[in-house]
Design a protein around this motif. Structure first.
Motif, PDB file in Angstrom:
ATOM      1  N   THR A 192     -93.331   5.740  90.337  1.00 12.02           N
ATOM      2  CA  THR A 192     -92.772   6.598  89.635  1.00 12.02           C
ATOM      3  C   THR A 192     -92.526   5.935  88.168  1.00 12.02           C
ATOM      4  O   THR A 192     -92.268   6.686  86.964  1.00 12.02           O
ATOM      5  N   TYR A 193     -92.235   4.757  88.248  1.00 14.89           N
ATOM      6  CA  TYR A 193     -91.922   3.901  86.791  1.00 14.89           C
ATOM      7  C   TYR A 193     -93.349   3.760  86.160  1.00 14.89           C
ATOM      8  O   TYR A 193     -93.439   2.879  85.086  1.00 14.89           O
ATOM      9  N   THR A 194     -94.305   4.316  86.406  1.00 15.60           N
ATOM     10  CA  THR A 194     -95.594   4.331  85.573  1.00 15.60           C
ATOM     11  C   THR A 194     -95.764   5.587  84.748  1.00 15.60           C
ATOM     12  O   THR A 194     -96.652   6.097  84.067  1.00 15.60           O
ATOM     13  N   SER A 195     -94.593   6.741  85.092  1.00 17.46           N
ATOM     14  CA  SER A 195     -94.305   7.968  84.355  1.00 17.46           C
ATOM     15  C   SER A 195     -93.801   7.747  83.190  1.00 17.46           C
ATOM     16  O   SER A 195     -92.771   7.276  83.016  1.00 17.46           O
ATOM     17  N   ARG A 196     -94.493   8.345  82.009  1.00 21.73           N
ATOM     18  CA  ARG A 196     -94.032   8.013  80.884  1.00 21.73           C
ATOM     19  C   ARG A 196     -92.517   8.946  80.777  1.00 21.73           C
ATOM     20  O   ARG A 196     -91.359   8.344  80.188  1.00 21.73           O
ATOM     21  N   TRP A 197     -92.437  10.095  81.384  1.00 21.61           N
ATOM     22  CA  TRP A 197     -91.155  10.989  81.291  1.00 21.61           C
ATOM     23  C   TRP A 197     -90.027  10.066  81.886  1.00 21.61           C
ATOM     24  O   TRP A 197     -89.056  10.072  81.339  1.00 21.61           O
ATOM     25  N   THR A 198     -90.300   9.182  83.090  1.00 22.13           N
ATOM     26  CA  THR A 198     -89.361   8.507  83.749  1.00 22.13           C
ATOM     27  C   THR A 198     -88.951   7.318  82.913  1.00 22.13           C
ATOM     28  O   THR A 198     -87.553   7.165  82.689  1.00 22.13           O
ATOM     29  N   VAL A 199     -89.860   6.480  82.300  1.00 22.78           N
ATOM     30  CA  VAL A 199     -89.584   5.292  81.783  1.00 22.78           C
ATOM     31  C   VAL A 199     -88.869   5.820  80.464  1.00 22.78           C
ATOM     32  O   VAL A 199     -87.942   5.164  80.080  1.00 22.78           O
ATOM     33  N   GLU A 200     -89.350   6.768  79.776  1.00 21.09           N
ATOM     34  CA  GLU A 200     -88.567   7.159  78.437  1.00 21.09           C
ATOM     35  C   GLU A 200     -87.264   7.597  78.602  1.00 21.09           C
ATOM     36  O   GLU A 200     -86.343   7.044  77.949  1.00 21.09           O
ATOM     37  N   ARG A 201     -86.828   8.226  79.728  1.00 20.23           N
ATOM     38  CA  ARG A 201     -85.608   8.854  79.971  1.00 20.23           C
ATOM     39  C   ARG A 201     -84.579   7.644  80.272  1.00 20.23           C
ATOM     40  O   ARG A 201     -83.703   7.641  79.937  1.00 20.23           O
ATOM     41  N   ILE A 202     -85.343   6.602  81.118  1.00 22.57           N
ATOM     42  CA  ILE A 202     -84.191   5.543  81.437  1.00 22.57           C
ATOM     43  C   ILE A 202     -83.845   4.674  80.026  1.00 22.57           C
ATOM     44  O   ILE A 202     -82.928   4.120  79.746  1.00 22.57           O
ATOM     45  N   VAL A 203     -84.965   4.509  79.202  1.00 21.48           N
ATOM     46  CA  VAL A 203     -84.919   3.631  78.061  1.00 21.48           C
ATOM     47  C   VAL A 203     -83.676   4.310  77.141  1.00 21.48           C
ATOM     48  O   VAL A 203     -82.864   3.994  76.647  1.00 21.48           O
ATOM     49  N   LYS A 204     -83.842   5.726  76.896  1.00 18.32           N
ATOM     50  CA  LYS A 204     -82.917   6.396  76.097  1.00 18.32           C
ATOM     51  C   LYS A 204     -81.528   6.337  76.726  1.00 18.32           C
ATOM     52  O   LYS A 204     -80.662   6.256  75.940  1.00 18.32           O
ATOM     53  N   ASP A 205     -81.373   6.595  77.833  1.00 18.55           N
ATOM     54  CA  ASP A 205     -80.177   6.662  78.528  1.00 18.55           C
ATOM     55  C   ASP A 205     -79.486   5.258  78.446  1.00 18.55           C
ATOM     56  O   ASP A 205     -78.155   5.165  78.293  1.00 18.55           O
ATOM     57  N   GLN A 206     -80.119   3.951  78.818  1.00 16.97           N
ATOM     58  CA  GLN A 206     -79.584   3.064  79.049  1.00 16.97           C
ATOM     59  C   GLN A 206     -80.059   1.865  77.954  1.00 16.97           C
ATOM     60  O   GLN A 206     -79.029   1.003  77.977  1.00 16.97           O
ATOM     61  N   SER A 207     -81.011   2.083  77.136  1.00 13.20           N
ATOM     62  CA  SER A 207     -81.373   1.052  76.333  1.00 13.20           C
ATOM     63  C   SER A 207     -81.486   1.491  74.697  1.00 13.20           C
ATOM     64  O   SER A 207     -82.271   0.822  74.090  1.00 13.20           O
ATOM     65  N   GLY A 208     -81.379   2.502  74.586  1.00 10.26           N
ATOM     66  CA  GLY A 208     -81.885   3.167  73.537  1.00 10.26           C
ATOM     67  C   GLY A 208     -80.981   2.854  72.193  1.00 10.26           C
ATOM     68  O   GLY A 208     -81.826   3.081  71.110  1.00 10.26           O
ATOM     69  N   HIS A 209     -80.353   1.856  72.164  1.00 13.88           N
ATOM     70  CA  HIS A 209     -79.704   1.295  71.023  1.00 13.88           C
ATOM     71  C   HIS A 209     -79.503  -0.061  70.882  1.00 13.88           C
ATOM     72  O   HIS A 209     -78.792  -0.605  70.159  1.00 13.88           O
ATOM     73  N   VAL A 210     -80.481  -0.936  71.646  1.00 17.21           N
ATOM     74  CA  VAL A 210     -80.618  -2.103  71.564  1.00 17.21           C
ATOM     75  C   VAL A 210     -81.295  -2.467  70.238  1.00 17.21           C
ATOM     76  O   VAL A 210     -81.930  -1.776  69.779  1.00 17.21           O
ATOM     77  N   PRO A 211     -80.858  -3.689  69.604  1.00 17.83           N
ATOM     78  CA  PRO A 211     -81.032  -3.986  68.156  1.00 17.83           C
ATOM     79  C   PRO A 211     -82.491  -4.345  68.034  1.00 17.83           C
ATOM     80  O   PRO A 211     -82.926  -5.006  66.988  1.00 17.83           O
TER      81      PRO A 211
END
Length: 629
Positions: A192-211
């Motif tokens: 499932t970690y090759t799914s854009r929807w899954t990866v994008e959701r994780i990035v936005k939830d957990q790392s969306g504000h890294v510099p």
């Protein structure tokens, strides 16, 4: 042997890596998704290291000054690739950083900076050297190709995470021009970690504000799509943020679609430094009365999401949404498990104080907005009066109440005390299940006749906090359903019925007969100065819980031996004077009458007769007597 001539070298991990990796995969992290957060954090650190070193050696940027992190999804080959154009690593750095559990190149780098400058010189995230290994939660093989900035050589580190790894020279054509590329060969159950929807959701939830900006490629030859722009709203100056910007961010962090009623944004500096951005919702969240009463504030460390389980606010502020971002909160081996520390306690205290102060200012300056806020969250805020000893006076002053004179509006205690009657020495209140029932309570009659304002408290928590609430402006709290009313010192309102004459001897004798008849069913029977229209009512003894709290404790099985109530009788009521005038020898009738009076008082108090069958039989006998008369 030079680096370019190096053949494949096989190494055994230092320490018992198989056991430690098993611990990492099965114990340290409770959520597999964190592996991506950890790899992105490491990539952001690498970009920050390059930025710092490029200050002295700008040639390291080699015409590519913009940092970036790229996630490539390869569903066909079941791979996920995380790449950055940061500082990169040489052969020895790969062995040292990735071949040893809990040795952190980031920490060593920070120590170098601090030794040179005497202060932290770069905003770095990973400090514990173990986050990389979380990749083995989802991958059965990990390949790392890295090329240090300014180097002509690249190297490949590869491992299945089972005790050994290899290091070899990498072809420059297959290596990044600068930085690190991590290829995760995913397990069968983690495709499932090759799914854009899954990866994008994780990035936005957990790392969306890294510099560092983050982009996703849906497949290796696709165009990159940016999903994180490397900015964080809370790091900006308040003057740069519009009301619409705050509202949009609130909807994202809170998962709600309304506008915030209140926004609190500040940066704490000094001994402890952190940034907080908190919102009071404009409507009730669906989980406001969650039995777990958990808060919904997110904790970030250097703009990387850590957890939403940290208690950053007390439970009575659980409706507040938002985040706290700090750079020096101590963590243990996992970013999920936060150590209890003086800093965390300081953050909790500071954010709580600022939120409550902002609510106080709202009450002073925007009455209509505050009234809506109180309507939504007042019942939860009042939990703090019971739970938060340090702030209970502040919370009492902030509280608003419906009263016998306020109609639909809410009243503050400042207004209540200002309007107290001459001779009134206490703040009177009545607790119950709903407003209509309280307004019809017979216990109110004497207070209403004297124009005395009574607080009408309908929230379940009201029965608890009033028992420990501090005096307000020197006035204690007193339940009108407990103890003697002591209303004789307060004059009746203009136009109210004149004081009834003192009870006749017949009534006094009837009260004595009632006390003897009821025996252990009540703790006392006495004439009342709180009743003006009803014949009877029940009140609680002076000490112990009042009537409503007693019912709640009994219903919860927390009060096995409750004190018996007091039956108060209105000596001037026509029904009482008629019963008192009945022949003293008609014991059966008088006994039935007394028992019915007690049942009537129970019904008026929201209860049912203790013995429904006995109540029906007594009522039938009284009706029969009336029909024969």
């Amino acid at each position: 042997m030079s680096e370019t001539e190096m053949s494949v070298e096989k190494h055994v991990f230092e320490a018992d890596v198989a056991r430690l990796l098993h611990l990492m995969v099965h114990s340290v992290y409770s959520d597999k998704n964190v592996f991506l957060r950890e790899l992105i954090s490491n990539a952001a650190d690498a970009c920050e290291k390059l930025r710092y070193e490029a200050i002295v050696s700008p040639e390291l940027l080699a015409g590519d000054p913009t940092p970036r992190i790229t996630l490539t999804l390869d569903e066909e080959n079941n791979r996920l690739i995380v790449e950055d154009n940061g500082i990169g690593m040489g052969r020895d750095e790969l062995v040292e950083a990735l071949g040893t559990i809990a040795r952190s190149g980031t920490r060593a780098f920070m120590e170098r900076i601090e030794a040179a400058q005497g202060k932290e010189g770069a905003q770095l995230i990973g400090q514990f050297g173990v986050g990389f290994y979380s990749a083995f939660m989802v991958a059965d093989k990990v390949d790392v190709v890295s090329r240090r900035a300014g180097s002509e050589h690249a190297f490949l580190w590869s491992s299945d995470g089972k005790g050994s790894y290899t290091v070899s020279a990498a072809e420059l054509a297959d290596a990044p021009a600068r930085g690190t590329r991590i290829t995760l060969h995913l397990m069968e159950d983690t495709k499932t970690y090759t799914s854009r929807w899954t990866v994008e959701r994780i990035v936005k939830d957990q790392s969306g504000h890294v510099p560092v900006p983050i982009s996703i490629l849906e497949k290796p030859d696709a165009e990159p799509v940016q999903v994180g722009d490397g900015t964080a709203l809370w790091t900006k100056q308040k003057s740069e943020i519009s009301k619409e910007d705050y509202a949009d961010f609130y909807r994202g962090v809170a998962g709600q679609y309304d506008d915030p009623a209140l926004t609190v944004h500040f940066r704490a500096e000094g001994r402890h430094e952190y940034t907080a951005l908190a919102f009071v919702p404009g409507s009730k969240p669906f989980d406001l009365f969650d039995p777990d009463r958990k808060g919904r504030m997110k904790l970030y460390v250097k703009r990387v999401f850590i957890t939403d389980e940290a208690e950053l606010l007390p439970r009575y502020l659980r409706f507040v949404r938002g985040l706290v971002d700090t750079s020096d909160l101590p963590l243990n081996v996992s970013r999920e498990m936060i150590q209890e520390s003086p800093l965390l306690a300081s953050i909790r205290k500071g954010v709580t104080n600022r939120v409550l102060t902002a609510i106080e200012k709202l009450a002073e300056n925007e009455t209509e907005t505050f009234d809506k806020l109180w309507e939504n969250f007042g019942s939860v805020l009042k939990e703090g009066i019971y739970e938060d000893y340090e702030r209970r006076e502040q919370l009492v002053a902030l509280s608003r109440f419906r009263t016998t004179t306020s109609d639909a509006s809410q009243r503050s205690l400042t207004d209540y005390v200002k309007d107290m009657k001459d001779g009134q020495s206490a703040i009177y209140y009545l607790t119950g299940d709903n407003l209509a029932q309280l307004k019809a309570s017979p216990q109110l009659e004497g207070f209403r006749a004297r124009g005395i304002e009574v607080l009408l408290l309908t929230d379940p928590v009201d029965s608890f906090w009033v028992t420990s609430a501090p005096d307000f402006d020197g006035k204690p709290w007193k339940s009108i359903t407990q103890g003697a009313a002591d209303l004789s010192a307060i004059a009746k309102a203009e136009g109210a019925k004149e004081e009834a004459p003192q009870a006749s001897q017949l009534v006094i004798d009837f009260v004595a007969f009632a006390k003897e008849t009821l025996g252990a069913s009540v703790s006392d029977v006495r004439t009342s100065d709180r009743l003006t229209e009803s014949a009877v009512c029940l009140v609680a003894p002076e000490h112990g819980p009042d009537r409503q709290l007693e019912k709640m404790l009994q219903g919860a099985g927390r009060l096995d031996d409750a004190p018996k109530p007091i039956l108060e009788i209105n000596p001037s009521h026509a029904l009482i004077t008629a019963m008192a005038a009945s022949p003293a020898g008609d014991t059966a009738f008088r006994t039935d009458a007394v028992q019915l009076l007690l049942d009537q008082a129970r019904v008026l108090d929201g209860d049912k007769p203790q013995d429904p069958r006995g109540f029906a039989e007594r009522l039938s006998r009284v009706f029969d007597r009336a029909l024969k008369a």
